[in-house]
Design a protein around this motif. Sequence first.
Motif, PDB file in Angstrom:
ATOM      1  N   MET A  87       0.833  -1.209   0.000  1.00  0.00           N
ATOM      2  CA  MET A  87       0.000   0.000   0.000  1.00  0.00           C
ATOM      3  C   MET A  87       0.862   1.252   0.000  1.00  0.00           C
ATOM      4  O   MET A  87       0.587   2.217  -0.732  1.00  0.00           O
ATOM      5  CB  MET A  87      -0.915  -0.021   1.227  1.00  0.00           C
ATOM      6  CG  MET A  87      -1.960   1.091   1.252  1.00  0.00           C
ATOM      7  SD  MET A  87      -3.253   0.868   0.003  1.00  0.00           S
ATOM      8  CE  MET A  87      -2.791   2.097  -1.230  1.00  0.00           C
ATOM      9  N   ILE A  88       1.906   1.265   0.817  1.00  0.00           N
ATOM     10  CA  ILE A  88       2.818   2.408   0.833  1.00  0.00           C
ATOM     11  C   ILE A  88       3.484   2.566  -0.536  1.00  0.00           C
ATOM     12  O   ILE A  88       3.666   3.688  -1.033  1.00  0.00           O
ATOM     13  CB  ILE A  88       3.891   2.236   1.928  1.00  0.00           C
ATOM     14  CG1 ILE A  88       3.240   2.182   3.308  1.00  0.00           C
ATOM     15  CG2 ILE A  88       4.905   3.380   1.882  1.00  0.00           C
ATOM     16  CD1 ILE A  88       4.204   1.802   4.425  1.00  0.00           C
ATOM     17  N   ASP A  89       3.824   1.442  -1.171  1.00  0.00           N
ATOM     18  CA  ASP A  89       4.457   1.476  -2.483  1.00  0.00           C
ATOM     19  C   ASP A  89       3.529   2.130  -3.509  1.00  0.00           C
ATOM     20  O   ASP A  89       3.972   2.934  -4.347  1.00  0.00           O
ATOM     21  CB  ASP A  89       4.810   0.051  -2.912  1.00  0.00           C
ATOM     22  CG  ASP A  89       5.838   0.012  -4.032  1.00  0.00           C
ATOM     23  OD1 ASP A  89       6.617   0.982  -4.164  1.00  0.00           O
ATOM     24  OD2 ASP A  89       5.866  -0.974  -4.770  1.00  0.00           O
ATOM     25  N   LEU A  90       2.243   1.798  -3.472  1.00  0.00           N
ATOM     26  CA  LEU A  90       1.287   2.428  -4.384  1.00  0.00           C
ATOM     27  C   LEU A  90       1.133   3.912  -4.071  1.00  0.00           C
ATOM     28  O   LEU A  90       1.079   4.746  -4.980  1.00  0.00           O
ATOM     29  CB  LEU A  90      -0.071   1.732  -4.274  1.00  0.00           C
ATOM     30  CG  LEU A  90      -0.139   0.288  -4.800  1.00  0.00           C
ATOM     31  CD1 LEU A  90      -1.475  -0.346  -4.437  1.00  0.00           C
ATOM     32  CD2 LEU A  90       0.086   0.247  -6.304  1.00  0.00           C
ATOM     33  N   TRP A  91       1.074   4.242  -2.792  1.00  0.00           N
ATOM     34  CA  TRP A  91       0.961   5.641  -2.371  1.00  0.00           C
ATOM     35  C   TRP A  91       2.171   6.444  -2.830  1.00  0.00           C
ATOM     36  O   TRP A  91       2.060   7.618  -3.199  1.00  0.00           O
ATOM     37  CB  TRP A  91       0.833   5.678  -0.853  1.00  0.00           C
ATOM     38  CG  TRP A  91       0.658   7.040  -0.246  1.00  0.00           C
ATOM     39  CD1 TRP A  91      -0.500   7.733  -0.087  1.00  0.00           C
ATOM     40  CD2 TRP A  91       1.693   7.875   0.303  1.00  0.00           C
ATOM     41  NE1 TRP A  91      -0.272   8.940   0.523  1.00  0.00           N
ATOM     42  CE2 TRP A  91       1.080   9.056   0.772  1.00  0.00           C
ATOM     43  CE3 TRP A  91       3.069   7.737   0.439  1.00  0.00           C
ATOM     44  CZ2 TRP A  91       1.792  10.080   1.373  1.00  0.00           C
ATOM     45  CZ3 TRP A  91       3.791   8.762   1.041  1.00  0.00           C
ATOM     46  CH2 TRP A  91       3.155   9.920   1.503  1.00  0.00           C
ATOM     47  N   ALA A  92       3.330   5.789  -2.845  1.00  0.00           N
ATOM     48  CA  ALA A  92       4.578   6.481  -3.190  1.00  0.00           C
ATOM     49  C   ALA A  92       4.640   6.872  -4.661  1.00  0.00           C
ATOM     50  O   ALA A  92       5.483   7.697  -5.041  1.00  0.00           O
ATOM     51  CB  ALA A  92       5.777   5.589  -2.848  1.00  0.00           C
ATOM     52  N   GLU A  93       3.768   6.312  -5.500  1.00  0.00           N
ATOM     53  CA  GLU A  93       3.775   6.686  -6.906  1.00  0.00           C
ATOM     54  C   GLU A  93       3.377   8.149  -7.095  1.00  0.00           C
ATOM     55  O   GLU A  93       3.744   8.764  -8.101  1.00  0.00           O
ATOM     56  CB  GLU A  93       2.830   5.784  -7.701  1.00  0.00           C
ATOM     57  CG  GLU A  93       3.301   4.332  -7.792  1.00  0.00           C
ATOM     58  CD  GLU A  93       2.349   3.461  -8.577  1.00  0.00           C
ATOM     59  OE1 GLU A  93       1.374   4.016  -9.150  1.00  0.00           O
ATOM     60  OE2 GLU A  93       2.551   2.236  -8.620  1.00  0.00           O
ATOM     61  N   LYS A  94       2.639   8.701  -6.127  1.00  0.00           N
ATOM     62  CA  LYS A  94       2.189  10.093  -6.245  1.00  0.00           C
ATOM     63  C   LYS A  94       2.696  10.964  -5.104  1.00  0.00           C
ATOM     64  O   LYS A  94       2.296  12.117  -4.985  1.00  0.00           O
ATOM     65  CB  LYS A  94       0.663  10.139  -6.289  1.00  0.00           C
ATOM     66  CG  LYS A  94       0.072   9.418  -7.494  1.00  0.00           C
ATOM     67  CD  LYS A  94      -1.453   9.485  -7.487  1.00  0.00           C
ATOM     68  CE  LYS A  94      -2.032   8.750  -8.686  1.00  0.00           C
ATOM     69  NZ  LYS A  94      -3.532   8.771  -8.680  1.00  0.00           N
ATOM     70  N   ASN A  95       3.555  10.395  -4.270  1.00  0.00           N
ATOM     71  CA  ASN A  95       4.089  11.136  -3.124  1.00  0.00           C
ATOM     72  C   ASN A  95       5.572  10.830  -2.981  1.00  0.00           C
ATOM     73  O   ASN A  95       6.026   9.742  -3.319  1.00  0.00           O
ATOM     74  CB  ASN A  95       3.362  10.725  -1.839  1.00  0.00           C
ATOM     75  CG  ASN A  95       1.882  11.053  -1.864  1.00  0.00           C
ATOM     76  OD1 ASN A  95       1.472  12.138  -1.508  1.00  0.00           O
ATOM     77  ND2 ASN A  95       1.070  10.085  -2.299  1.00  0.00           N
ATOM     78  N   GLU A  96       6.308  11.789  -2.473  1.00  0.00           N
ATOM     79  CA  GLU A  96       7.745  11.622  -2.321  1.00  0.00           C
ATOM     80  C   GLU A  96       8.071  10.942  -0.994  1.00  0.00           C
ATOM     81  O   GLU A  96       7.479  11.250   0.034  1.00  0.00           O
ATOM     82  CB  GLU A  96       8.456  12.979  -2.402  1.00  0.00           C
ATOM     83  CG  GLU A  96       8.413  13.607  -3.794  1.00  0.00           C
ATOM     84  CD  GLU A  96       9.294  14.846  -3.888  1.00  0.00           C
ATOM     85  OE1 GLU A  96      10.069  15.087  -2.938  1.00  0.00           O
ATOM     86  OE2 GLU A  96       9.195  15.554  -4.893  1.00  0.00           O
ATOM     87  N   LEU A  97       9.038  10.041  -1.050  1.00  0.00           N
ATOM     88  CA  LEU A  97       9.506   9.360   0.151  1.00  0.00           C
ATOM     89  C   LEU A  97      10.973   9.691   0.373  1.00  0.00           C
ATOM     90  O   LEU A  97      11.743   9.774  -0.584  1.00  0.00           O
ATOM     91  CB  LEU A  97       9.355   7.843   0.011  1.00  0.00           C
ATOM     92  CG  LEU A  97       7.951   7.278  -0.186  1.00  0.00           C
ATOM     93  CD1 LEU A  97       8.029   5.756  -0.253  1.00  0.00           C
ATOM     94  CD2 LEU A  97       7.021   7.704   0.925  1.00  0.00           C
TER      95      LEU A  97
END
Length: 294
Positions: free
Chosen positions: A158-168
């Motif tokens: 889920m974090i990986d999918l979220w990271a597609e539109k957010n910077e980590l």
Amino acid sequence: MSIDIALNEAAGAVNRLLTDLLPPVDGAENRVLDAMRYATMGGGKRIRPYLLINSAALFDVYSEYALRAAAAIEMLHCYSLVHDDLPAMDNSDLRRGRPTAHKAFDEATAILAGDGLLTMAFEILADPKTHPDGQVRADLVLALAKAGGAAGMVGGQMIDLWAEKNELDIGAITRLQRLKTGAIIAFSCEAGGILGHASMAQRHALISYAHDLGLAFQIVDDLLDAEGDAETTGKPVGADAKAGKATFVSILGIDRARDQAKLLGQQANSHLDMFGAKADPLRWMTEFVLTRKN
């Protein structure tokens, strides 16, 4: 014995058991079993089963118990790959050098095949054939549920999918990979200790080894995605950059990422000191992870 021979022996034993566990059946439901076999028997290095088998060997666990637990973790791993490849997730057409499950069958069948593999993994662990001690079986089921669920692999995805539109940042990426990849690798090592009634200190050592190994594994995976080719890796490359994902490589650069992987490999092996030469097969895996090409 070399890591290649040891890996092949473990893979062969697990493959034979997986074949026995997934026999054809009469009726329309056989299509989903075909897809489950396709997903599990399409190659793969069987790294997680190898880790489980050789962690169990530290405590002289009966080989059949370790092998059944190894088959369970491989089923769960393969389920995650089937779902990971779906159009709603990574939308991959290639896995292990051949069409992904949803391309070879269809999306609905691939989803059901993943569901079937996930469910069967717990069925195997709960079966008395895996261990006569009910508490051991319960501990295995609990550990795998934690590793594979929202506090582990699913949460990491889920974090990986979220990271597609957010910077980590590097800390967030490290946490993502500890959940998405590392939790299942950690279970593979801890399960050997659970089967062998290991002390908490011994289990913690195996978990620490696995955490460092899992991060090293992911860094090498990022390096292969950045530098490899599809023919060698058996799957599309450059996908992370195309999706705009932050990775260890995108933040650290190739040279620093490679150095970090080596450092993690050294740390991983240091956690095995208490087991002496008996842990050499796990040390071989560390070297294999750092030098793999696919």
